[in-house]
Design a protein around this motif. Structure first.
Motif: not given
Ligand code: SF4
Lengths: 306, 231
Positions: A285-287, A243-246, A302-306, A272-283, A290-292
């Motif tokens: 909300a991610c910045a 479920r998580h992009p990482y 933990r991802c806003h868009h999972a 924000g989300c610790p993965f946003s610097y690499l994540c293709g789905c970041s927007d 941090p997602p709960a």
């Molecule tokens: S919360 Fe956003 S930046 Fe973080 S993993 Fe999910 S989509 Fe990517």
């Protein structure tokens, strides 16, 4: 057996003069290990995941601050309880064979661990012998000093030391590092056998490929937290279970898969989300935050868009 | 061309041979793998190629001549543990710039943040330190790289990222490499040729080329594809 709720570990670093900044290598980490389960925590080496083991055992250095909940058999792990359980109900197989005392014969070290777990003299000797044979160590090896055995054998001695006292929770920190393929398989096989015997086993490692065949579930550690906890079987070429992009990126980065690596910008999202610097789905909300964790039956993400 | 001719090594003048009769040739820009279980002297072999150790038998030739004894060695080694190859009391910027001033583009492709350079080694993670060790080894004078389990300690994403940057550098600059690893899949990704050391009995002298592992194409192919989709 073990539940970790929102664990945060910070330590204060003294800079030049009076400047002080707090580093938070672990921030809001969650996981749980059930009896009979082998849970793998996967993350980069040197990323702070060893601190998790030290926090559970209560052996962090003095300048560390621990927040959040650690529950063992449903009850909080207070420093006092940690001290009482350490080496008895909770055992660590450390990463480095440097944890063996170079001046004490190997047999003596295992017997001492047995005694520390509360066994009397004869019983401790018995348990130590049993642990030796469980790990295929010849009785003669007990007369050797640590420098006289190979790395693989020293690791078996560490395993014997950790399991001699019949602990319910065994934590193995990087059990395959520095071992070639056979020895690494053997090391994980021993841990699997402990889980199959009903123990809870927590394996902390950077080597997803090595541990996957042995793990029941995997907690993916990134940016100081567990971004996903999921069944090991979800790591497969059908990525739909992850479920998580990482987690997906980690699977895709294996040389037998795509060997894929995004070009990492090193500017991490501070808030924000610790993965946003690499994540293709970041927007946006991610910045922003941090997602709960969102719970599923086999774990959480933990991802806003999972 | 980097050549090992009939190379052998043993400790002292009467110790047992770690290996003997090792031959290898690596052309400019060629990436060759060395695969096998530990304890067969692969690391020592790497050290001989890099001129860190003198062979007990045989020769190492670079472009037909012996390796230079003084000055920057054109064969650079990077090991598994970067923390052992940096001065713990120096800020990393000093360590990085000790031999040459790495160009911005190289630091960028390796994902090295400017802020790391003002820190001390214990303040960086293993992956961050290894990126710096790699940048340091890829100076303009480097013709060959010996990568001994260079990414064995790192997670898969960091591993793929570092190797992509190193392979780009090697291709663009005609730098050859010997990749020592126990990870067959990684070698198949990186190398056009893999030399396998035999089992415990075979030893290094029984090394054979594994023709079946050729896959240098695959790597270049993905890369072209990635560039295409980014454009
Ligand atoms: S919360 Fe956003 S930046 Fe973080 S993993 Fe999910 S989509 Fe990517």
């Amino acid at each position: 057996m073990l539940r970790v709720n929102d664990l945060t570990i910070s330590f204060t670093r003294y800079g030049r003069g009076v400047s002080r900044d707090a580093l938070k290598p672990v921030c809001g980490l969650n996981l749980d290990v059930k009896p009979g389960e082998l849970l793998a925590v996967i993350g980069s080496s040197g990323s702070g995941k060893s601190l998790l083991a030290h926090a559970i055992l209560g052996i962090l250095p003095g300048n560390c601050r621990v927040e959040g909940g650690l529950l063992f058999r449903g009850e909080p792990l207070t420093p006092r309880r940690q001290k009482a359980l350490r080496g008895r109900s909770i055992a660590l197989i450390p990463q480095s064979v440097g944890f063996l005392n170079p001046l004490v014969r190997l047999g003596g070290q295992v017997r001492r661990a047995a005694a520390l777990s509360g066994m009397a003299g004869g019983q401790a000797r018995h348990a130590a012998d049993a642990a030796f044979s469980r790990y295929g160590l010849a009785p003669a090896v007990s007369r050797y000093f640590p420098h006289q055995v190979s790395g693989g054998m020293a690791r078996r001695v560490l395993s014997a030391t950790a399991t001699v006292g019949d602990a319910d929770l065994i934590i193995a920190d990087e059990p395959t590092t520095g071992l070639h393929r056979e020895a690494s398989r053997e090391s994980l096989g021993f841990l699997r056998a402990l889980a199959d015997a009903g123990k809870s086993v927590l394996v902390i490692t950077h080597d997803l490929k090595a541990v996957l065949p042995w793990a029941d579930r995997v907690a993916v550690f990134h940016g100081g937290t567990t971004v996903e906890l999921t069944a090991a079987a979800n790591f497969s070429n059908d990525l739909s279970g992850l479920r998580h992009p990482y987690s997906r990126a980690m699977w895709m980065a294996l040389p037998e898969n795509e060997f894929a690596a995004e070009h990492a910008s090193t500017q991490g999202g501070e808030q924000g989300c610790p993965f946003s610097y690499l994540c293709g789905c970041s927007d946006a909300a991610c910045a922003a935050a941090p997602p709960a964790p969102v719970l599923f039956e086999d774990g959480f993400v933990r991802c806003h868009h999972a | 061309m980097l050549e090992a001719i009939d190379l052998g090594y043993r400790f002292g003048s009467s110790g047992p041979w770690l290996f003997q009769g090792m031959n290898i040739r690596i052309g400019p820009g060629e990436v060759v793998g060395l695969f096998g279980p530990s304890g067969l002297g692969k690391t020592t072999f790497g050290h001989l190629l890099g001129g860190y150790l003198a062979p007990a038998q045989g020769r190492v030739l670079l472009g037909g001549a012996a390796l230079p004894v003084r000055g920057y060695c054109p064969v650079q080694c990077v090991h598994q543990h970067p923390e052992l190859s940096v001065n713990p009391r120096w800020r990393l910027g000093r360590t990085l710039r000790e031999a040459y001033d790495p160009p911005e583009a190289l630091l960028d492709s390796l994902g090295i943040a400017a802020a790391w350079l003002s820190r001390y080694p214990h303040e960086l993670s293993g992956g961050e330190l290894q990126r710096i060790a790699v940048a340091r080894a890829l100076g303009p004078g480097t013709r060959y790289l010996v990568a001994d389990e260079m990414t064995a300690m790192l997670d898969a994403i960091t591993q793929a990222h570092i190797w992509r940057a190193v392979m780009d550098h090697c291709r663009e600059n005609g730098v050859g490499a010997l990749v020592i690893s126990h990870d067959e899949a990684l070698l198949a990704r990186l190398c056009s040729r893999v030399i396998a050391c035999g089992g415990v009995t075979g030893g290094m002298s029984a090394a054979v080329d594994l023709a079946g592992m050729e896959s240098g194409e695959g790597f270049a192919g993905d890369r072209a594809q990635a560039a295409g989709s980014a454009a």
